[in-house]
Write an enzyme that holds these catalytic residues in place. Structure first.
Site, mmCIF file in Angstrom:
data_model
loop_
_atom_site.group_PDB
_atom_site.id
_atom_site.type_symbol
_atom_site.label_atom_id
_atom_site.label_comp_id
_atom_site.label_asym_id
_atom_site.label_seq_id
_atom_site.Cartn_x
_atom_site.Cartn_y
_atom_site.Cartn_z
ATOM 1 N NE ARG A 234 4.537 2.153 12.333
ATOM 2 C CZ ARG A 234 3.764 1.198 12.862
ATOM 3 N NH1 ARG A 234 2.555 0.981 12.373
ATOM 4 N NH2 ARG A 234 4.182 0.491 13.895
ATOM 5 C CG ASP A 258 -5.657 2.162 11.128
ATOM 6 O OD1 ASP A 258 -6.597 2.750 11.726
ATOM 7 O OD2 ASP A 258 -4.868 1.394 11.712
ATOM 8 C CD GLU A 263 -0.024 7.390 13.141
ATOM 9 O OE1 GLU A 263 -0.488 7.003 12.057
ATOM 10 O OE2 GLU A 263 0.141 6.634 14.124
ATOM 11 C CG HIS A 295 -1.972 3.509 14.357
ATOM 12 N ND1 HIS A 295 -0.751 4.055 14.031
ATOM 13 C CD2 HIS A 295 -1.772 2.169 14.417
ATOM 14 C CE1 HIS A 295 0.144 3.083 13.906
ATOM 15 N NE2 HIS A 295 -0.456 1.932 14.135
HETATM 16 P P1 NAD Z 1 6.493 -8.451 8.373
HETATM 17 O O1 NAD Z 1 7.894 -8.143 8.756
HETATM 18 O O2 NAD Z 1 5.986 -9.847 8.563
HETATM 19 O O3 NAD Z 1 6.276 -8.084 6.815
HETATM 20 C C1 NAD Z 1 6.814 -6.930 6.218
HETATM 21 C C2 NAD Z 1 7.132 -7.281 4.758
HETATM 22 O O4 NAD Z 1 7.591 -6.104 4.110
HETATM 23 C C3 NAD Z 1 8.249 -8.336 4.636
HETATM 24 O O5 NAD Z 1 7.855 -9.363 3.764
HETATM 25 C C4 NAD Z 1 9.419 -7.540 4.095
HETATM 26 O O6 NAD Z 1 10.298 -8.320 3.279
HETATM 27 C C5 NAD Z 1 8.684 -6.478 3.287
HETATM 28 N N1 NAD Z 1 9.547 -5.355 2.930
HETATM 29 C C6 NAD Z 1 10.582 -4.838 3.647
HETATM 30 N N2 NAD Z 1 11.163 -3.842 2.949
HETATM 31 C C7 NAD Z 1 10.480 -3.740 1.787
HETATM 32 C C8 NAD Z 1 10.619 -2.909 0.636
HETATM 33 N N3 NAD Z 1 11.603 -1.999 0.552
HETATM 34 N N4 NAD Z 1 9.730 -3.057 -0.383
HETATM 35 C C9 NAD Z 1 8.761 -4.022 -0.319
HETATM 36 N N5 NAD Z 1 8.604 -4.845 0.740
HETATM 37 C C10 NAD Z 1 9.443 -4.698 1.768
HETATM 38 O O7 NAD Z 1 5.590 -7.401 9.127
HETATM 39 P P2 NAD Z 1 4.018 -7.481 9.410
HETATM 40 O O8 NAD Z 1 3.783 -8.077 10.745
HETATM 41 O O9 NAD Z 1 3.322 -8.038 8.214
HETATM 42 O O10 NAD Z 1 3.691 -5.906 9.565
HETATM 43 C C11 NAD Z 1 3.812 -5.037 8.454
HETATM 44 C C12 NAD Z 1 3.680 -3.606 8.917
HETATM 45 O O11 NAD Z 1 2.354 -3.374 9.387
HETATM 46 C C13 NAD Z 1 4.554 -3.225 10.140
HETATM 47 O O12 NAD Z 1 5.864 -2.866 9.741
HETATM 48 C C14 NAD Z 1 3.808 -2.061 10.731
HETATM 49 O O13 NAD Z 1 4.317 -0.861 10.175
HETATM 50 C C15 NAD Z 1 2.367 -2.251 10.243
HETATM 51 N N6 NAD Z 1 1.414 -2.489 11.355
HETATM 52 C C16 NAD Z 1 0.370 -1.654 11.503
HETATM 53 C C17 NAD Z 1 -0.564 -1.853 12.529
HETATM 54 C C18 NAD Z 1 -1.777 -0.965 12.704
HETATM 55 O O14 NAD Z 1 -2.441 -1.039 13.744
HETATM 56 N N7 NAD Z 1 -2.158 -0.147 11.747
HETATM 57 C C19 NAD Z 1 -0.375 -2.918 13.401
HETATM 58 C C20 NAD Z 1 0.713 -3.787 13.206
HETATM 59 C C21 NAD Z 1 1.599 -3.566 12.173
#
Ligand code: NAD
Length: 330
Positions: A234, A258, A263, A295
């Site tokens: 994000r 991305d 955005e 994105h």
């Molecule tokens: P997920 O919930 O499996 O993993 C997120 C990880 O971040 C977890 O392990 C969590 O413990 C950790 N986390 C939470 N708070 C934290 C902190 N303060 N410091 C460090 N780590 C912390 O989620 P995911 O499916 O792996 O997705 C991750 C992120 O990717 C989503 O939140 C979303 O913002 C982003 N995303 C982007 C796209 C894109 O098209 N660019 C698509 C899907 C997801």
């Protein structure tokens, strides 16, 4: 169930209609983003379906609730664009898509890293112009380097596994450490250590009040000089102006994003014939060692198919009064 679907493009409409074939929800497609101004377009809709740049804040939710909306379904994993507390107090259920190809995003992050490190986009533009010079295109081997992964959840772990396959040492930082990350050879460290030791840092944590600007001037100063930063998570995780300053001094050696803090007013639309007034993004794209994509990390056949199928399944479950397995955490 009558559902207003905001921020839709042609592919959203086609794929959501396909996923809806059997369920038969009445889908009302809206190209605009959901805002206080456009909320009235969801009048009479029990469900509202949104995407990452829709502003689902308290004011919008109050308007939706007054119009009869009882569920908001976001076609994304992240839900930082939704005021969860306001939805709860208004009795609006919120569902997301937790499980869709995390490979789509992890693989794209690797692609961005390779492209920015090995100057693949610049090289391609040059050869189209008949310029086959190599000056300015040198990168570094990833093999043997250290890669820092912030957020070792579904996407971060897959990214880490791919990087381990490249022969990298993988460091991780997470609020909740995962055995799976350590099983693939990753080692957890605190954030300053990760920044100081990594040649590449990739962001995979959600945007929350705790992680907003997790990469700021202070953490960029801790970074190993010349390291590459990748963000497919994000935009709000990075203080973009601080990153711009770090690029100017060479403290940051490359940036591939991305997602971008501002955005919402730019991405998912063709602005090529307009004057873009966002000076921050315009400055960023002017750097030779920066890549910005709009994105699209999630944008694969597999991921989109799953996003649409899960969204329709959540709407159907809600209509039948069944438990909502994809409800956002409270
Ligand atoms: P997920 O919930 O499996 O993993 C997120 C990880 O971040 C977890 O392990 C969590 O413990 C950790 N986390 C939470 N708070 C934290 C902190 N303060 N410091 C460090 N780590 C912390 O989620 P995911 O499916 O792996 O997705 C991750 C992120 O990717 C989503 O939140 C979303 O913002 C982003 N995303 C982007 C796209 C894109 O098209 N660019 C698509 C899907 C997801």
């Amino acid at each position: 169930m009558k559902t207003a679907v905001f921020s839709t493009r042609r592919y959203d409409q086609t794929l959501l209609q396909q996923a809806n074939c059997d369920a038969g929800h009445e889908l009302v497609f809206v190209q605009d983003r959901l805002t206080v101004e456009t909320a009235s377009l969801a009048g009479g809709c029990a469900a509202v379906c949104v995407f990452v740049n829709d502003a689902v804040d308290a004011a919008v939710l109050e308007r939706l609730a007054a119009q009869g909306t009882r569920i908001v379904a976001t076609r994304s994993t992240g839900f930082n664009h939704i005021d969860a507390a306001a939805a709860k107090s208004l009795g609006i259920a919120v569902v997301r898509v937790t499980d869709y190809s995390p490979h789509s995003v992890a693989e794209f992050a690797v692609g961005l890293l390779l492209a920015v490190n090995r100057k693949i986009v610049r090289a391609s533009i040059r050869t189209r112009d008949g310029n086959f010079e190599l000056d300015g295109l040198m990168g570094f081997d990833l093999h043997g380097k250290t890669v820092g992964v912030i957020g070792t959840g579904k996407i971060g772990t897959i990214f880490a596994r791919i990087m381990a396959g490249f022969g990298c040492t993988v460091l991780g930082h997470d609020a909740f450490e995962k055995p799976e990350f350590e099983q693939l050879g990753g080692r957890y460290v605190d954030l300053p250590t990760l920044m100081a030791r990594s040649d590449v840092v990739s962001l995979h944590c959600p945007l929350t009040p705790e992680t907003a600007h997790i990469v700021d001037a202070a953490s960029l100063a801790q970074l190993k000089r010349g390291a590459i930063l990748v963000n497919t998570s994000r935009g709000g995780l990075i203080d973009t102006e601080a990153a711009t300053e770090a690029l100017k001094t060479g403290q940051l050696g490359g940036l591939a994003i991305d997602v971008y803090e501002q955005e919402a007013s730019l991405f998912f639309q063709d602005l090529s014939s307009t004057v873009i007034t966002d000076d921050v993004i315009q400055r960023l794209v002017s750097f030779p060692n920066v890549i910005v994509t709009g994105h699209q990390a999630f944008f694969t056949v597999e991921a989109i198919g799953q996003i649409m199928a899960t969204t329709i399944a959540s709407l159907s479950a809600f209509e039948r009064g069944e438990p909502l397995v994809n409800r956002i955490p409270e």
